[in-house]
Design a protein around this motif. Structure first.
Motif, PDB file in Angstrom:
ATOM      1  N   LEU A   1       0.864  -1.257   0.061  1.00 40.14           N
ATOM      2  CA  LEU A   1       0.189  -0.018   0.068  1.00 40.14           C
ATOM      3  C   LEU A   1       0.846   1.170   0.131  1.00 40.14           C
ATOM      4  O   LEU A   1       0.684   2.246  -0.883  1.00 40.14           O
ATOM      5  N   GLY A   2       2.057   1.250   0.682  1.00 40.70           N
ATOM      6  CA  GLY A   2       3.029   2.496   0.798  1.00 40.70           C
ATOM      7  C   GLY A   2       3.467   2.982  -0.658  1.00 40.70           C
ATOM      8  O   GLY A   2       3.471   3.597  -0.987  1.00 40.70           O
ATOM      9  N   LEU A   3       3.725   1.495  -1.331  1.00 42.89           N
ATOM     10  CA  LEU A   3       4.386   1.914  -2.788  1.00 42.89           C
ATOM     11  C   LEU A   3       3.484   2.090  -3.654  1.00 42.89           C
ATOM     12  O   LEU A   3       3.482   3.317  -4.366  1.00 42.89           O
ATOM     13  N   ALA A   4       2.301   1.713  -3.506  1.00 43.08           N
ATOM     14  CA  ALA A   4       1.038   2.217  -4.423  1.00 43.08           C
ATOM     15  C   ALA A   4       0.536   3.513  -4.106  1.00 43.08           C
ATOM     16  O   ALA A   4       0.115   4.392  -5.070  1.00 43.08           O
ATOM     17  N   ALA A   5       0.524   3.961  -2.765  1.00 46.55           N
ATOM     18  CA  ALA A   5       0.054   5.427  -2.390  1.00 46.55           C
ATOM     19  C   ALA A   5       1.174   6.512  -2.330  1.00 46.55           C
ATOM     20  O   ALA A   5       1.154   7.450  -1.760  1.00 46.55           O
ATOM     21  N   HIS A   6       2.471   5.871  -2.612  1.00 49.72           N
ATOM     22  CA  HIS A   6       3.693   6.816  -2.670  1.00 49.72           C
ATOM     23  C   HIS A   6       3.921   7.605  -1.325  1.00 49.72           C
ATOM     24  O   HIS A   6       4.206   8.574  -1.017  1.00 49.72           O
ATOM     25  N   CYS A   7       3.775   6.499  -0.380  1.00 55.07           N
ATOM     26  CA  CYS A   7       4.368   6.952   0.917  1.00 55.07           C
ATOM     27  C   CYS A   7       5.244   6.027   1.801  1.00 55.07           C
ATOM     28  O   CYS A   7       5.045   4.721   0.973  1.00 55.07           O
ATOM     29  N   GLY A   8       5.571   6.027   2.974  1.00 53.54           N
ATOM     30  CA  GLY A   8       6.453   4.673   3.610  1.00 53.54           C
ATOM     31  C   GLY A   8       5.543   3.782   4.091  1.00 53.54           C
ATOM     32  O   GLY A   8       4.646   4.093   4.777  1.00 53.54           O
ATOM     33  N   GLU A   9       6.086   2.654   4.369  1.00 56.60           N
ATOM     34  CA  GLU A   9       5.525   1.588   5.012  1.00 56.60           C
ATOM     35  C   GLU A   9       5.367   1.764   6.432  1.00 56.60           C
ATOM     36  O   GLU A   9       4.068   1.402   7.148  1.00 56.60           O
ATOM     37  N   ASP A  10       6.081   2.671   7.017  1.00 59.12           N
ATOM     38  CA  ASP A  10       5.993   3.015   8.489  1.00 59.12           C
ATOM     39  C   ASP A  10       4.895   3.859   8.756  1.00 59.12           C
ATOM     40  O   ASP A  10       3.926   3.871   9.660  1.00 59.12           O
ATOM     41  N   LEU A  11       4.542   4.866   7.719  1.00 61.75           N
ATOM     42  CA  LEU A  11       3.265   5.985   7.731  1.00 61.75           C
ATOM     43  C   LEU A  11       2.077   4.900   7.879  1.00 61.75           C
ATOM     44  O   LEU A  11       1.212   5.215   8.408  1.00 61.75           O
ATOM     45  N   ILE A  12       2.131   3.963   6.759  1.00 58.25           N
ATOM     46  CA  ILE A  12       0.791   3.237   6.720  1.00 58.25           C
ATOM     47  C   ILE A  12       0.650   2.402   8.096  1.00 58.25           C
ATOM     48  O   ILE A  12      -0.439   2.488   8.716  1.00 58.25           O
ATOM     49  N   SER A  13       1.608   1.919   8.776  1.00 59.52           N
ATOM     50  CA  SER A  13       1.453   1.310  10.044  1.00 59.52           C
ATOM     51  C   SER A  13       1.138   2.069  11.217  1.00 59.52           C
ATOM     52  O   SER A  13       0.222   1.888  11.887  1.00 59.52           O
ATOM     53  N   ALA A  14       1.650   3.477  11.021  1.00 57.47           N
ATOM     54  CA  ALA A  14       1.324   4.320  12.036  1.00 57.47           C
ATOM     55  C   ALA A  14      -0.363   5.047  11.819  1.00 57.47           C
ATOM     56  O   ALA A  14      -0.854   5.256  12.914  1.00 57.47           O
ATOM     57  N   MET A  15      -0.684   5.029  10.875  1.00 57.69           N
ATOM     58  CA  MET A  15      -2.118   5.473  10.706  1.00 57.69           C
ATOM     59  C   MET A  15      -2.916   4.330  10.826  1.00 57.69           C
ATOM     60  O   MET A  15      -4.222   4.351  11.686  1.00 57.69           O
ATOM     61  N   GLU A  16      -2.747   3.299  10.778  1.00 54.99           N
ATOM     62  CA  GLU A  16      -3.533   1.989  10.978  1.00 54.99           C
ATOM     63  C   GLU A  16      -3.550   1.795  12.513  1.00 54.99           C
ATOM     64  O   GLU A  16      -4.677   1.495  13.034  1.00 54.99           O
ATOM     65  N   ARG A  17      -2.663   2.307  13.039  1.00 55.85           N
ATOM     66  CA  ARG A  17      -2.452   2.005  14.744  1.00 55.85           C
ATOM     67  C   ARG A  17      -3.215   3.397  15.378  1.00 55.85           C
ATOM     68  O   ARG A  17      -3.227   3.441  16.681  1.00 55.85           O
ATOM     69  N   GLY A  18      -3.406   4.271  14.560  1.00 52.16           N
ATOM     70  CA  GLY A  18      -4.005   5.682  15.038  1.00 52.16           C
ATOM     71  C   GLY A  18      -3.281   6.530  15.776  1.00 52.16           C
ATOM     72  O   GLY A  18      -3.469   7.512  16.322  1.00 52.16           O
ATOM     73  N   VAL A  19      -1.785   6.435  15.393  1.00 50.56           N
ATOM     74  CA  VAL A  19      -0.816   7.488  15.842  1.00 50.56           C
ATOM     75  C   VAL A  19      -0.161   8.551  14.911  1.00 50.56           C
ATOM     76  O   VAL A  19       0.349   9.367  15.210  1.00 50.56           O
ATOM     77  N   ARG A  20      -0.757   8.286  13.637  1.00 47.33           N
ATOM     78  CA  ARG A  20      -0.594   9.352  12.558  1.00 47.33           C
ATOM     79  C   ARG A  20      -1.685   9.570  11.898  1.00 47.33           C
ATOM     80  O   ARG A  20      -2.535   8.702  11.773  1.00 47.33           O
ATOM     81  N   THR A  21      -2.324  10.632  11.508  1.00 50.17           N
ATOM     82  CA  THR A  21      -3.560  11.149  11.095  1.00 50.17           C
ATOM     83  C   THR A  21      -3.409  10.708   9.492  1.00 50.17           C
ATOM     84  O   THR A  21      -2.864  11.319   8.810  1.00 50.17           O
TER      85      THR A  21
END
Length: 299
Positions: free
Chosen positions: A55-75
């Protein structure tokens, strides 16, 4: 340094006096919205058969950002929701949340008292940010584990809910790195800051690796002031020199929870000149990254 503040033109004169920070008003329901949205993204991703990296590659963002959003710690930003909705086959479910997210982001700016709320707003739109830190890794550069360790070890103790909210708020400020055009950002950290393994060995290694990643960004300069240096132009507290959008440069210091915003041009000039001297005596960006790589290898 735990927070930086900036006031509107009519508030700046009052902000120059030192005042005791208030405790943020942290319960506004915003965190619950983002956690629920993060869970929805995770379910949709797994249903689509995608990993966080995919998803990170498809959305042009980092894997860590995807993880943080799914855990509710990034908006999850509105633009992100619009971009990934078709990628996850969400059929408009994520797009439908865009207006609520925009409203929640607006409310989020009022979670904190004025001494930090105004700064957070200006920081997000700053044209330039120059940070000297001698106590801890600056908030914008902290990993989740490092930030949690700082809040967990703080005295007097904070309850678990407050810790989680403050960690989420701190990580959310890091959206500044996703902005385009990006602000000019320079950092000078005392070497001893990076030698202190806050949160334990694993958290320390993760923090060092994150600093390497940020320090390699084209828009960031990261320098280390060696502990063994025989000269030092500023042995006081940490400070920041900030260029707000549409305003003159300001300086900010915070000592033992007492913030001070400095707007008087002559005093700001002193901090700006001091920062320039510190940068000239610190290791270069390349030398600093080499030192961090060595620390990471030895840790």
């Amino acid at each position: 340094m735990t927070g930086r503040t900036e006031s509107g033109a009519g508030q700046m004169a009052n902000a120059e006096r030192e005042e005791r920070p208030e405790r943020p008003a942290e319960s506004d329901g915003t965190a619950h919205l983002f956690k629920a949205l993060g869970k929805q993204i995770k379910v949709l991703r797994e249903r689509a058969g995608m990993s966080q990296k995919d998803l990170g590659l498809a959305a042009h963002c980092g894997e860590d950002l995807i993880s943080a959003m799914e855990r509710g710690v990034r908006t999850p930003q509105p633009e992100f929701l619009i971009r990934v909705d078709p990628l996850l086959g969400a059929c408009g479910v994520l797009c439908a949340a865009v207006d609520e997210v925009r409203e929640a982001l607006t409310r989020a700016r009022t979670r904190h008292p004025d001494w930090f709320r105004n700064y957070a707003r200006v920081e997000a739109e700053a044209l330039a940010l120059h940070d000297y830190s001698n106590q801890a890794v600056p908030g914008l550069l902290q990993t989740e584990a490092y930030a949690r360790a700082l809040f967990t070890q703080r005295r007097p103790l904070l309850d678990e809910e407050t810790i989680e909210k403050r960690v989420a708020d701190r990580l959310d400020r890091q959206r500044i790195f996703d902005r385009w055009p990006p602000p000019t950002m320079t950092y000078v950290l005392e070497e001893v800051v990076l030698q202190r393994p806050l949160g334990g060995r694993a958290a320390h290694r993760e923090q060092l690796a994150h600093l390497l990643q940020v320090g390699r960004m084209r828009t960031v300069s990261l320098q280390i002031m060696p502990t063994a240096t025989e000269e030092h132009p500023s042995l006081g507290s940490s400070f920041i020199v900030l260029t707000p959008k549409g305003r003159q440069e300001v300086a900010y210091t915070e000592t033992y929870g007492y913030p001070r915003l400095i707007t008087a041009p002559e005093e700001v000039r002193v901090f700006s000149e001091r920062y320039g001297n510190i940068r000239s005596q610190a290791l270069t960006n390349r030398e600093s990254l080499t030192l961090i790589e060595k620390m990471l290898g030895d840790s």
